[in-house]
Design a protein around this motif. Structure first.
Motif, PDB file in Angstrom:
ATOM      1  N   VAL A 300      13.871  14.491  36.230  1.00  0.00           N
ATOM      2  CA  VAL A 300      14.156  15.339  35.064  1.00  0.00           C
ATOM      3  C   VAL A 300      15.305  14.809  34.204  1.00  0.00           C
ATOM      4  CG1 VAL A 300      13.390  17.343  36.390  1.00  0.00           C
ATOM      5  CG2 VAL A 300      15.828  16.980  36.068  1.00  0.00           C
ATOM      6  N   GLY A 301      16.084  13.839  34.711  1.00  0.00           N
ATOM      7  CA  GLY A 301      17.157  13.246  33.896  1.00  0.00           C
ATOM      8  C   GLY A 301      16.567  12.679  32.617  1.00  0.00           C
ATOM      9  N   THR A 302      17.312  12.809  31.510  1.00  0.00           N
ATOM     10  CA  THR A 302      16.834  12.386  30.189  1.00  0.00           C
ATOM     11  C   THR A 302      15.465  13.025  29.888  1.00  0.00           C
ATOM     12  OG1 THR A 302      17.835  10.264  30.830  1.00  0.00           O
ATOM     13  CG2 THR A 302      16.876  10.346  28.659  1.00  0.00           C
ATOM     14  N   ALA A 303      15.256  14.214  30.443  1.00  0.00           N
ATOM     15  CA  ALA A 303      13.988  14.945  30.281  1.00  0.00           C
ATOM     16  C   ALA A 303      12.773  14.061  30.606  1.00  0.00           C
ATOM     17  CB  ALA A 303      13.882  15.532  28.867  1.00  0.00           C
ATOM     18  N   GLY A 304      12.932  13.243  31.641  1.00  0.00           N
ATOM     19  CA  GLY A 304      11.800  12.403  32.075  1.00  0.00           C
ATOM     20  C   GLY A 304      11.492  11.267  31.121  1.00  0.00           C
ATOM     21  N   GLN A 305      12.439  10.952  30.239  1.00  0.00           N
ATOM     22  CA  GLN A 305      12.180   9.909  29.232  1.00  0.00           C
ATOM     23  C   GLN A 305      12.974   8.637  29.509  1.00  0.00           C
ATOM     24  OE1 GLN A 305      11.618  12.180  25.091  1.00  0.00           O
ATOM     25  NE2 GLN A 305      13.398  12.845  26.226  1.00  0.00           N
ATOM     26  N   ARG A 306      12.973   8.211  30.753  1.00  0.00           N
ATOM     27  CA  ARG A 306      13.549   6.902  31.078  1.00  0.00           C
ATOM     28  C   ARG A 306      12.413   6.014  31.545  1.00  0.00           C
ATOM     29  NH1 ARG A 306      19.282   6.540  33.917  1.00  0.00           N
ATOM     30  NH2 ARG A 306      20.394   8.152  32.797  1.00  0.00           N
ATOM     31  N   CYS A 307      12.524   4.725  31.280  1.00  0.00           N
ATOM     32  CA  CYS A 307      11.484   3.832  31.798  1.00  0.00           C
ATOM     33  C   CYS A 307      11.505   3.857  33.327  1.00  0.00           C
ATOM     34  CB  CYS A 307      11.698   2.418  31.279  1.00  0.00           C
ATOM     35  SG  CYS A 307      13.368   1.841  31.539  1.00  0.00           S
ATOM     36  N   THR A 308      12.668   4.191  33.902  1.00  0.00           N
ATOM     37  CA  THR A 308      12.788   4.222  35.372  1.00  0.00           C
ATOM     38  C   THR A 308      12.661   5.641  35.934  1.00  0.00           C
ATOM     39  OG1 THR A 308      15.165   4.304  35.035  1.00  0.00           O
ATOM     40  CG2 THR A 308      14.229   2.148  35.590  1.00  0.00           C
ATOM     41  N   SER A 309      12.270   6.614  35.123  1.00  0.00           N
ATOM     42  CA  SER A 309      12.109   7.988  35.618  1.00  0.00           C
ATOM     43  C   SER A 309      11.188   8.020  36.835  1.00  0.00           C
ATOM     44  CB  SER A 309      11.474   8.880  34.543  1.00  0.00           C
ATOM     45  OG  SER A 309      12.400   9.127  33.510  1.00  0.00           O
ATOM     46  N   GLY A 347      17.682  18.383  28.230  1.00  0.00           N
ATOM     47  CA  GLY A 347      17.623  18.562  26.785  1.00  0.00           C
ATOM     48  C   GLY A 347      16.177  18.493  26.307  1.00  0.00           C
ATOM     49  N   PRO A 348      15.986  18.287  25.016  1.00  0.00           N
ATOM     50  CA  PRO A 348      14.630  18.285  24.451  1.00  0.00           C
ATOM     51  C   PRO A 348      13.911  16.945  24.635  1.00  0.00           C
ATOM     52  CG  PRO A 348      16.247  17.827  22.763  1.00  0.00           C
ATOM     53  CD  PRO A 348      17.038  18.058  24.023  1.00  0.00           C
ATOM     54  N   LEU A 349      12.609  16.968  24.440  1.00  0.00           N
ATOM     55  CA  LEU A 349      11.863  15.715  24.283  1.00  0.00           C
ATOM     56  C   LEU A 349      12.135  15.200  22.867  1.00  0.00           C
ATOM     57  CD1 LEU A 349       8.434  16.535  26.000  1.00  0.00           C
ATOM     58  CD2 LEU A 349      10.394  15.326  26.946  1.00  0.00           C
ATOM     59  N   ILE A 350      11.808  13.958  22.629  1.00  0.00           N
ATOM     60  CA  ILE A 350      12.226  13.312  21.377  1.00  0.00           C
ATOM     61  C   ILE A 350      11.575  13.945  20.137  1.00  0.00           C
ATOM     62  CG2 ILE A 350      10.521  11.434  21.585  1.00  0.00           C
ATOM     63  CD1 ILE A 350      14.058  11.060  20.096  1.00  0.00           C
ATOM     64  N   ASP A 351      10.293  14.313  20.249  1.00  0.00           N
ATOM     65  CA  ASP A 351       9.644  14.907  19.076  1.00  0.00           C
ATOM     66  C   ASP A 351       8.406  15.705  19.490  1.00  0.00           C
ATOM     67  OD1 ASP A 351       7.841  12.886  19.694  1.00  0.00           O
ATOM     68  OD2 ASP A 351       8.479  11.575  18.050  1.00  0.00           O
ATOM     69  N   GLU A 352       7.759  16.276  18.489  1.00  0.00           N
ATOM     70  CA  GLU A 352       6.582  17.120  18.761  1.00  0.00           C
ATOM     71  C   GLU A 352       5.467  16.313  19.415  1.00  0.00           C
ATOM     72  OE1 GLU A 352       5.261  18.922  15.137  1.00  0.00           O
ATOM     73  OE2 GLU A 352       7.178  19.962  14.898  1.00  0.00           O
ATOM     74  N   ALA A 353       5.349  15.050  19.015  1.00  0.00           N
ATOM     75  CA  ALA A 353       4.275  14.214  19.575  1.00  0.00           C
ATOM     76  C   ALA A 353       4.470  14.052  21.082  1.00  0.00           C
ATOM     77  CB  ALA A 353       4.269  12.847  18.893  1.00  0.00           C
ATOM     78  N   ALA A 404       7.498  12.062  29.903  1.00  0.00           N
ATOM     79  CA  ALA A 404       7.893  13.478  29.939  1.00  0.00           C
ATOM     80  C   ALA A 404       8.175  13.834  31.405  1.00  0.00           C
ATOM     81  CB  ALA A 404       6.758  14.333  29.382  1.00  0.00           C
ATOM     82  N   PRO A 405       8.821  14.988  31.647  1.00  0.00           N
ATOM     83  CA  PRO A 405       9.195  15.319  33.030  1.00  0.00           C
ATOM     84  C   PRO A 405       8.050  15.909  33.857  1.00  0.00           C
ATOM     85  CG  PRO A 405      10.052  16.983  31.539  1.00  0.00           C
ATOM     86  CD  PRO A 405       9.365  15.971  30.683  1.00  0.00           C
ATOM     87  N   ILE A 406       7.100  15.065  34.215  1.00  0.00           N
ATOM     88  CA  ILE A 406       6.027  15.490  35.127  1.00  0.00           C
ATOM     89  C   ILE A 406       6.180  14.667  36.401  1.00  0.00           C
ATOM     90  CG2 ILE A 406       3.541  15.683  35.520  1.00  0.00           C
ATOM     91  CD1 ILE A 406       3.104  15.586  32.511  1.00  0.00           C
ATOM     92  N   LEU A 407       6.269  15.359  37.521  1.00  0.00           N
ATOM     93  CA  LEU A 407       6.410  14.666  38.810  1.00  0.00           C
ATOM     94  C   LEU A 407       5.153  14.920  39.645  1.00  0.00           C
ATOM     95  CD1 LEU A 407       8.291  13.115  40.808  1.00  0.00           C
ATOM     96  CD2 LEU A 407       9.026  15.364  41.648  1.00  0.00           C
ATOM     97  N   TYR A 408       4.465  13.853  40.021  1.00  0.00           N
ATOM     98  CA  TYR A 408       3.259  13.980  40.838  1.00  0.00           C
ATOM     99  C   TYR A 408       3.639  13.835  42.312  1.00  0.00           C
ATOM    100  CZ  TYR A 408       0.950  13.201  36.362  1.00  0.00           C
ATOM    101  OH  TYR A 408       0.549  13.309  35.057  1.00  0.00           O
ATOM    102  N   VAL A 409       3.199  14.804  43.113  1.00  0.00           N
ATOM    103  CA  VAL A 409       3.541  14.811  44.533  1.00  0.00           C
ATOM    104  C   VAL A 409       2.297  14.481  45.351  1.00  0.00           C
ATOM    105  CG1 VAL A 409       4.319  16.265  46.432  1.00  0.00           C
ATOM    106  CG2 VAL A 409       5.247  16.611  44.157  1.00  0.00           C
ATOM    107  N   MET A 410       2.470  13.554  46.292  1.00  0.00           N
ATOM    108  CA  MET A 410       1.348  13.191  47.162  1.00  0.00           C
ATOM    109  C   MET A 410       1.846  13.045  48.594  1.00  0.00           C
ATOM    110  SD  MET A 410      -0.199  10.624  44.350  1.00  0.00           S
ATOM    111  CE  MET A 410       1.323  10.549  43.472  1.00  0.00           C
TER     112      MET A 410
END
Ligand code: NAD
Length: 514
Positions: A300-309, A347-353, A404-410
């Motif tokens: 969730v850091g950087t609202a899931g917007q890191r290349c390393t998220s 915080g927010p995502l970068i834009d509406e897209a 975006a901040p989506i975490l898939y659990v398996m």
């Protein structure tokens, strides 16, 4: 969502004058030793509240040409300066960034929506790479190699390369510039930077700082040139430009595919830093408190917007139910709101897209039968709740990077299976295992372990230090930036043989006319 007490306009009013930015007027988006711009005007809105932050005049094709010509001329003089003297200029650049760390961090928050501590953290990365580059400026060393011929010396030396093109993404709007330009500068190169059109103002602020430092040292400031514009216009000009021997491009895999192809066609080199699909394996012996903290920060850091998220986790079946429940509980406590508030973590995502992309991915997840355990709702504007989903690794949506901040659990039973699933995606950036079992850790780090450019034990996937080489395999692009010997990409390798004998022996014992 938490209420907002600090407004975007209040922060902008305080910091813009200190950073040389205009609130109401037009900011020049081209620097070629002087400031100009005659292309279309870009209106930059803050992802925090949608308000207008500033207006930027972008580069036209003529502006690009002017900047490139200036950068090339600046390179010819800069390459003649001894590397430690170049290092001195970069040392001063690092100090100038230090002095404005708070303000620069704040504008990263205003433009990219990062929380304040992450904004400042990004500026710290710029400072750190300057320090690293200063040391490097006295260590750009080659090898002496044993020659097979008597009376001969063979060696390898490194020469400046030329003008390096930098294309950067919105989510690290300035660190990526600094990673490239600080190294390039000590290596004797000039740089021409096309930042993301989503974060133009912070780019202008940084180049203004670099300009001041260059002028104070009698150096042509066009060694740090800037061309703001869209990918399909200015980005294409840059990648097609034969005068640029190296294009360092950071962004989506789609962009990298295009830039890589265009640059290769003209036999240029590209350094590609593209999307990731990073995973963490949690084994039964893991310190679960550490694992939970790392996963929450990573996902969730950087609202899931890191290349390393962190986008996927593989949890051993024996601990999965309890551990995942603890993650869901932790997610419920996360403060979402304006990144300008000190207590906000998301915080927010970068834009509406970006919001629409997250919604589209979640729709797909549900179509495949994914079980949404929490989050995924739109709160307001660009603010979303981070989401945890039970999914399967081979679903197309899981194979793809949703920014975006989506975490898939398996779940998994055998470590070999977890490693195989972790590797079974097109991307290869960052990976981690949480274990206290030495055998598991070493297996993960062995040749049959993680196939990523970054492999961590008991720390998460995001937050790399600048001392190590940064980058990833497969669709992540294969480039390496920042520390270790990444500097070599910014120089021209030259093998030199000197004959100090009175004979001319040929290599491989060849006899030719004697
Ligand atoms: P993006 O690909 O949309 O844009 C990145 C940059 O490429 C922008 O400056 C854009 O203008 C430019 N661009 C687009 N098309 C181009 C073209 N045809 N020619 C030249 N330039 C072009 O990416 P984004 O949305 O800004 O950033 C998010 C993406 O970046 C994610 O995929 C993320 O994983 C990746 N990223 C990777 C790293 C890394 O080091 N591996 C670091 C940060 C971000």
């Amino acid at each position: 969502m938490k209420p907002q007490s600090v407004t975007v306009s209040l922060v902008a009013k305080t910091i813009f004058p200190k950073l040389g930015l205009s609130l109401k007027g037009l900011n020049s988006g081209v620097f070629s030793g002087s400031w100009s711009g005659s292309g279309a005007v870009l209106e930059k809105r803050s992802p925090i509240d949608g308000s207008l932050l500033g207006r930027v005049q972008q580069a036209s094709a003529e502006d690009y040409e002017k900047a490139m010509t200036a950068a090339q001329a600046a390179f010819l003089a800069w390459r003649d300066l001894p590397a430690p003297k170049r290092g001195e200029v970069v040392r001063q650049l690092g100090n100038a960034l230090r002095e404005l760390k708070t303000e620069l961090g704040q504008i990263v928050s205003l433009e990219a929506g990062k929380i304040l501590s992450e904004g400042e953290g990004e500026v710290q990365e710029m400072i750190d790479i300057c320090d690293f580059a200063v040391g490097l400026s006295r260590q750009l060393h080659g090898l002496t190699i044993a020659s097979e011929r008597p009376g001969h010396r063979m060696m390898e030396q490194w020469q400046p390369l030329g003008v390096v093109g930098i294309i950067s993404a919105f989510n690290f709007p300035v660190a990526v510039w600094a990673w490239n330009s600080a190294l390039a500068a000590v290596c004797g190169d000039a740089t021409i930077w096309k930042p993301s059109e989503k974060t133009p103002l912070i780019a202008i602020a940084c180049i203004k700082i670099a300009e001041k430092v260059c002028r104070a040292n009698g150096v042509d400031p066009a060694i740090f040139s800037l061309v703001i514009g869209e990918g399909k216009t200015v980005g294409e000009l840059l990648s097609n430009d034969r005068r640029i021997p190296l294009v360092s491009a950071t962004g989506s895999t789609r962009m990298g595919q295009r830039v890589g192809e265009v640059v290769a066609k003209r036999f240029g080199r590209s350094l590609l830093e593209l999307g990731g699909n990073n995973a963490i394996i949690v084994t039964p012996s893991a310190d679960l408190k550490l694992a939970k903290r790392a996963i929450v920060f990573g996902a969730v850091g950087t609202a899931g917007q890191r290349c390393t998220s962190t986008r996927r986790i593989f949890v051993h079946e024996s601990i999965k139910a309890e551990f995942v429940a603890s993650l869901v509980a932790a997610y419920a406590q996360l403060p979402i709101g304006s990144p300008l508030e000190k207590t906000t973590l998301i915080g927010p995502l970068i834009d509406e897209a970006a919001v629409a992309m997250m919604q589209a991915s979640l729709k797909q997840v549900k179509k495949f039968g994914g079980n949404v355990l929490c989050g995924g709702e739109l709160v307001k504007g660009n603010y979303v709740t981070p989401c945890i989903v039970e999914a399967q690794n081979d679903w197309p949506v899981v194979q793809h990077e949703t920014f975006a901040p989506i975490l898939y659990v398996m779940g998994y039973r055998e470590l070999d299976d977890a490693i195989a699933m972790q590797n079974a995606v097109p991307q290869g950036l960052s990976s981690a295992i949480f274990t206290t079992d030495l055998r598991e850790a070493e297996k993960f780090l062995s040749a049959r372990g993680s196939d990523c450019g970054i492999a961590n034990v008991n720390i998460g996937t995001s937050g790399a230090e600048i001392g190590g080489a940064f980058g990833g395999e497969k669709e992540t692009g294969g480039g390496r930036e920042s520390g270790s010997d990444a500097w070599k990409a910014y120089m021209r390798r030259q093998t030199v043989t000197i004959n100090y004998s009175n004979a001319l022996p040929l290599a491989q014992g060849i006899k030719f006319g004697d």
